[in-house]
Design an enzyme around this catalytic site. Structure first.
Site, PDB file in Angstrom:
ATOM      1  N   GLU A 100       0.842  -1.187   0.000  1.00 43.23           N
ATOM      2  CA  GLU A 100       0.000   0.000   0.000  1.00 43.23           C
ATOM      3  C   GLU A 100       0.882   1.244   0.000  1.00 43.23           C
ATOM      4  O   GLU A 100       1.863   1.321   0.748  1.00 43.23           O
ATOM      5  CB  GLU A 100      -0.875  -0.025   1.252  1.00 43.23           C
ATOM      6  CG  GLU A 100      -1.650   1.240   1.521  1.00 43.23           C
ATOM      7  CD  GLU A 100      -2.269   1.246   2.904  1.00 43.23           C
ATOM      8  OE1 GLU A 100      -3.109   2.141   3.157  1.00 43.23           O
ATOM      9  OE2 GLU A 100      -1.926   0.376   3.738  1.00 43.23           O
ATOM     10  N   LEU A 102       1.559   4.788   1.197  1.00 42.69           N
ATOM     11  CA  LEU A 102       1.131   5.675   2.276  1.00 42.69           C
ATOM     12  C   LEU A 102       1.560   7.099   1.970  1.00 42.69           C
ATOM     13  O   LEU A 102       2.699   7.342   1.573  1.00 42.69           O
ATOM     14  CB  LEU A 102       1.747   5.232   3.610  1.00 42.69           C
ATOM     15  CG  LEU A 102       1.405   3.818   4.093  1.00 42.69           C
ATOM     16  CD1 LEU A 102       2.145   3.521   5.399  1.00 42.69           C
ATOM     17  CD2 LEU A 102      -0.099   3.648   4.282  1.00 42.69           C
ATOM     18  N   ASP A 203      13.216  -3.413  13.934  1.00 42.02           N
ATOM     19  CA  ASP A 203      14.197  -2.525  13.297  1.00 42.02           C
ATOM     20  C   ASP A 203      13.678  -1.094  13.358  1.00 42.02           C
ATOM     21  O   ASP A 203      13.675  -0.362  12.364  1.00 42.02           O
ATOM     22  CB  ASP A 203      14.433  -2.962  11.845  1.00 42.02           C
ATOM     23  CG  ASP A 203      15.665  -2.316  11.219  1.00 42.02           C
ATOM     24  OD1 ASP A 203      16.450  -1.693  11.950  1.00 42.02           O
ATOM     25  OD2 ASP A 203      15.838  -2.431   9.990  1.00 42.02           O
TER      26      ASP A 203
END
Length: 300
Positions: A100, A102, A203
Site C-alpha cells: 500500500e 502511504l 528494526d
C-alpha cells in the site's frame, strides 16, 4: 547496486498486483523514491491507483516474503498502522514486494500517542522468544528459532550470531575476545528481571517510522520477532532517537524497568555489530566501546 527494471519486469509486477487485488493494474509511471540502503524503491501509478514497490535481486525473494509476513503479523494486532502488503514475487532478474502506498505528512505531532501505540503493540505476546520464520535485519540473516529462555536466545541468535559473522568478516582480536567474555556474563544484566516475549517491529529507528498525512503514526520495514520490549525501545534511541514526548507516552502506558538504563546498551550492541558487518570498520570503535562499557558495568 540493484539495477532499474525493464518493461517486462514492470509488466510482471503489474500482473502480480492485478492478481492480488482482483482489479487490473498497469503501470503508467514508475517514480524512484527513498527505500533505504538495501533495496531500490519506486512509486507505481496507474489508473488512479498507487503502490510502493521495493526491488532487489532475484535471489532475495525470501527476504520480501518474510517482510510481508511480518507486516501481516503487526497488522493483525490492530495496534499500529503499517502499509498493507499486496504481493511479492520475482522474475529472472529481480524480486519485489508491493505495498500500500502511504501518503506521509510533514508534522511530528501526537508523540505521546505514538509511544502509547508501541506499548500497546508490545502487549501482544507469545509463549516463547523468536518467530515462526527467519527474516533479515537490513540484508543480514536474522535467525528466529523459538526459544523459551531469553538469555540463550540473545546469546545465540542475536549478539553471538553477529560476533561470529564479524569473525568471518575478519574482525577478530579484542572485539572477539571481549565480546565472548560479555556473552559468558549475560546473566548479570538480568538479575531480578524476566522479560515477556513481546511482538517487536525489530528494526525501529526514525527512518522506519512516520506520521501520515491524516496525522496517524505508521511504522514499516520490519524485522519482526517476539523478544524483550526493551530491545525495541533501545533501538529507537540508537540513531538520534525519537522526541521525548514519544518516550513519555510509552512509559505512561507501560513503565520500563529501572535496569533498562544499562540493558539498552546491551540490546543496541546487536545493531552496532550488524552495522559493522554491513557497512564496515567505521562502526568498529563504537561496537568495541559498547562492549567495554558493558563489561565495566559487570566489574564496576
Amino acid at each position: 547496486m540493484v539495477l532499474a527494471p525493464d518493461a517486462a519486469t514492470w509488466q510482471a509486477i503489474a500482473a502480480d498486483i492485478s492478481s492480488a487485488t482482483g482489479s487490473p493494474f498497469s503501470v503508467s509511471r514508475a517514480e524512484p523514491t527513498g527505500g533505504g540502503s538495501i533495496n531500490r524503491a519506486f512509486r507505481l501509478d496507474g489508473g488512479g491507483r498507487s503502490f510502493f514497490v521495493k526491488l532487489n535481486s532475484a535471489g532475495r525473494l525470501q527476504m520480501f516474503e518474510a517482510e510481508q509476513a511480518g507486516l501481516m503479523e503487526l497488522a493483525a494486532t490492530k495496534t499500529v498502522r503499517v502499509p498493507a502488503p499486496i504481493c511479492c514475487g520475482s522474475d529472472a532478474h529481480f524480486s519485489w514486494i508491493a505495498l500500500e502506498h502511504l501518503e506521509f505528512g510533514s508534522g511530528k505531532g501526537g508523540l505521546a500517542a505514538r509511544g502509547a501505540r508501541l506499548a500497546l503493540l508490545h502487549r501482544s505476546t507469545a509463549a516463547n522468544f523468536g518467530w515462526n520464520r527467519d527474516n533479515t535485519i537490513g540484508s543480514t540473516p536474522q535467525h528466529n528459532e523459538w526459544c523459551s529462555d531469553w538469555i540463550i536466545f540473545l546469546r545465540e541468535h542475536r549478539i553471538g550470531f553477529q560476533l561470529r559473522l564479524a569473525q568471518r568478516n575478519d574482525y577478530r582480536g579484542r572485539l572477539l575476545s571481549s565480546g565472548e567474555k560479555l556473552l559468558s556474563r549475560l546473566d548479570a544484566f538480568f538479575a531480578g528481571y524476566r522479560p515477556e516475549a513481546s511482538l517487536l517491529h525489530g528494526d525501529l529507528w526514525g527512518g522506519n517510522a512516520a506520521v501520515l498525512a491524516d496525522g496517524e503514526p505508521a511504522i514499516f520495514d520490519p524485522a519482526v520477532y517476539y523478544g524483550d520490549r526493551e530491545a525495541e525501545v533501545a533501538m529507537t534511541e540508537l540513531f538520534g532517537g525519537f522526541p521525548q514526548g514519544f518516550y513519555r507516552g510509552y512509559e505512561d502506558a507501560w513503565p520500563l524497568d529501572p535496569g533498562y538504563r544499562v540493558r539498552k546498551r546491551l540490546y543496541n550492541l546487536y545493531h552496532l555489530l550488524n552495522h559493522l558487518n554491513l557497512f564496515g570498520a567505521s562502526y568498529l570503535a563504537q561496537a568495541q566501546d559498547a562492549i567495554d562499557g558493558l563489561l565495566g558495568e559487570i566489574h564496576g
